[in-house]
Enzyme design. Structure first.
Site, mmCIF file in Angstrom:
data_model
loop_
_atom_site.group_PDB
_atom_site.id
_atom_site.type_symbol
_atom_site.label_atom_id
_atom_site.label_comp_id
_atom_site.label_asym_id
_atom_site.label_seq_id
_atom_site.Cartn_x
_atom_site.Cartn_y
_atom_site.Cartn_z
ATOM 1 N N PRO A 89 0.869 -1.193 -0.070
ATOM 2 C CA PRO A 89 -0.070 -0.229 -0.195
ATOM 3 C C PRO A 89 0.813 1.356 -0.112
ATOM 4 O O PRO A 89 0.460 2.439 -0.351
ATOM 5 C CB PRO A 89 -0.922 0.109 1.325
ATOM 6 C CG PRO A 89 -0.662 -1.576 1.669
ATOM 7 C CD PRO A 89 0.547 -2.025 1.172
ATOM 8 N N GLU A 116 3.147 -8.478 8.571
ATOM 9 C CA GLU A 116 3.324 -7.013 8.576
ATOM 10 C C GLU A 116 4.266 -6.064 7.365
ATOM 11 O O GLU A 116 4.446 -5.078 7.271
ATOM 12 C CB GLU A 116 3.844 -6.242 9.910
ATOM 13 C CG GLU A 116 3.044 -6.776 10.926
ATOM 14 C CD GLU A 116 1.642 -6.587 10.846
ATOM 15 O OE1 GLU A 116 1.094 -5.554 10.482
ATOM 16 O OE2 GLU A 116 0.920 -7.749 11.305
ATOM 17 N N ARG A 154 -2.155 -9.656 -20.498
ATOM 18 C CA ARG A 154 -3.178 -9.271 -21.758
ATOM 19 C C ARG A 154 -2.665 -8.598 -22.843
ATOM 20 O O ARG A 154 -2.981 -8.573 -24.016
ATOM 21 C CB ARG A 154 -4.567 -9.010 -21.372
ATOM 22 C CG ARG A 154 -4.351 -7.727 -20.537
ATOM 23 C CD ARG A 154 -5.857 -7.460 -20.017
ATOM 24 N NE ARG A 154 -7.090 -7.240 -20.831
ATOM 25 C CZ ARG A 154 -7.011 -5.972 -21.448
ATOM 26 N NH1 ARG A 154 -6.357 -5.074 -21.432
ATOM 27 N NH2 ARG A 154 -8.015 -5.854 -22.314
ATOM 28 N N ASP A 169 -9.763 -0.627 -24.914
ATOM 29 C CA ASP A 169 -10.273 -0.592 -23.378
ATOM 30 C C ASP A 169 -10.456 0.768 -22.770
ATOM 31 O O ASP A 169 -9.952 1.788 -23.383
ATOM 32 C CB ASP A 169 -9.009 -1.012 -22.642
ATOM 33 C CG ASP A 169 -8.746 -2.560 -22.920
ATOM 34 O OD1 ASP A 169 -9.964 -3.246 -23.327
ATOM 35 O OD2 ASP A 169 -7.659 -3.035 -22.773
HETATM 36 N N1 4GX Z 1 -1.515 -3.240 -3.283
HETATM 37 N N2 4GX Z 1 -0.610 -5.485 0.710
HETATM 38 C C1 4GX Z 1 1.503 -6.234 1.127
HETATM 39 C C2 4GX Z 1 2.485 -6.433 3.458
HETATM 40 C C3 4GX Z 1 2.800 -5.314 4.004
HETATM 41 C C4 4GX Z 1 2.459 -4.665 5.107
HETATM 42 C C5 4GX Z 1 2.769 -3.374 5.572
HETATM 43 C C6 4GX Z 1 4.226 -3.338 3.686
HETATM 44 C C7 4GX Z 1 3.842 -2.884 4.954
HETATM 45 C C8 4GX Z 1 -1.133 -4.164 -1.275
HETATM 46 C C9 4GX Z 1 -1.807 -3.249 -1.778
HETATM 47 C C10 4GX Z 1 -1.719 -4.530 0.075
HETATM 48 C C11 4GX Z 1 -0.992 -5.838 2.064
HETATM 49 C C12 4GX Z 1 0.616 -6.101 0.301
HETATM 50 C C13 4GX Z 1 0.186 -5.746 2.963
HETATM 51 N N3 4GX Z 1 3.852 -4.486 3.136
HETATM 52 N N4 4GX Z 1 -0.532 -4.766 -2.228
HETATM 53 N N5 4GX Z 1 1.287 -6.473 2.502
HETATM 54 N N6 4GX Z 1 -2.874 -2.556 -1.351
HETATM 55 O O1 4GX Z 1 -2.435 -4.119 0.609
HETATM 56 O O2 4GX Z 1 -0.542 -3.892 -3.223
#
Ligand code: 4GX
Length: 259
Positions: A89, A116, A154, A169
């Protein structure tokens, strides 16, 4: 193109990349997706891949050692240099423009975090780019990686049976897509718009562009603000707005047009 995924759930990635257009791209050898499980690279008897957060507090962090070993194995498995992307995120938002850029790479490595997240030192040393698929929290990076693989897969040359469909698209021209219909022309749910039955391709093209512009105006004004519209598009959008506002007024006056 070759995509290597570092994940504790290789089977999930394999399944995601085996269906539909992306599965067919793999069958046609336009795309190869390989997964590497850090657990296979852990060196202790318990095959540990996570540890407690330094500084205390809840949650576990993915350990450097198994991830580094899995990354090294993925890199060694193919000769060309691969851009390494961490899904989180905290990353830049994935957009169709970024997808189109990534689709031109020869190789990519996608790193999926659980718990985490991943030890920050590994991100600093081994990751080129952090990407987020949206402002919400998943339980791991695998769904993000699957989204990246699908959107990129794709776009590989020959993956879509009709190359024109990628150009049509949503987002490829910065606008939302227009509505689509198939036979029957008359159905209990309604009729297909007359213009699409006219056979007049110039009119059909203008109608579709007008619908794209109108929907983008109604649903995603943020996209419209960034789109660079030519004279025709401006005029079509103006027509759409005028007709839409007129329809709103007549509805409010309680004299909606006859069905
Ligand atoms: N878009 N996640 C990564 C582990 C995490 C936790 C804390 C860094 C800090 C996500 C998203 C996503 C959940 C993947 C937490 N990494 N990935 N994960 N939104 O929510 O790609």
């Amino acid at each position: 193109m070759r995509i290597d995924v570092i994940t504790l759930f290789p089977e999930f990635i394999r399944q995601c990349a085996s269906v539909g257009v992306v599965g067919r791209a793999q069958e046609r050898n336009l795309l190869t997706v390989e997964s590497w499980n850090p657990r296979d690279f852990a060196t202790d008897n318990y095959r540990t891949v996570d540890g407690r957060t330094c500084g205390g507090g809840p949650g576990m962090v993915m350990l450097i050692q198994p991830l580094r070993a899995a990354l090294a194995a993925a890199r060694a498995a193919a000769p060309s240099a691969a851009r390494t992307i961490y899904l989180s995120p905290q990353g830049a938002r994935l957009t169709q423009a970024r997808v189109a850029g990534l689709a031109r790479e020869e190789r990519l490595i996608l790193l999926c975090g659980r718990y985490e997240g991943v030890d920050e030192r590994l991100i600093e040393r081994e990751v080129d780019e952090e990407l987020s698929i949206g402002d919400y929290v998943l339980s791991g990076g695998e769904l993000g990686a699957a989204v990246v693989i699908d959107a990129i897969g794709r776009l590989q040359d020959g993956a879509l049976n009709d190359a024109a469909s990628a150009e049509q698209d949503s987002f490829s021209n910065g606008l939302l897509d227009c509505p689509h219909y198939a036979r029957p022309m008359q159905d209990a749910l309604g009729a297909v718009p007359d213009v699409l039955q006219s056979g007049n391709h110039a009119m059909i093209r203008r109608w579709r562009l007008k619908q794209s512009l109108g929907r983008t105006w109604l649903r995603r004004p943020d996209l419209l603000a960034r789109a660079d519209l030519d004279g025709e598009a401006r005029q079509l959008l103006e027509e759409f707005r005028r007709e839409w506002l007129a329809a709103q007024c007549s509805q409010r006056a309680g004299n909606a047009p006859e069905p």
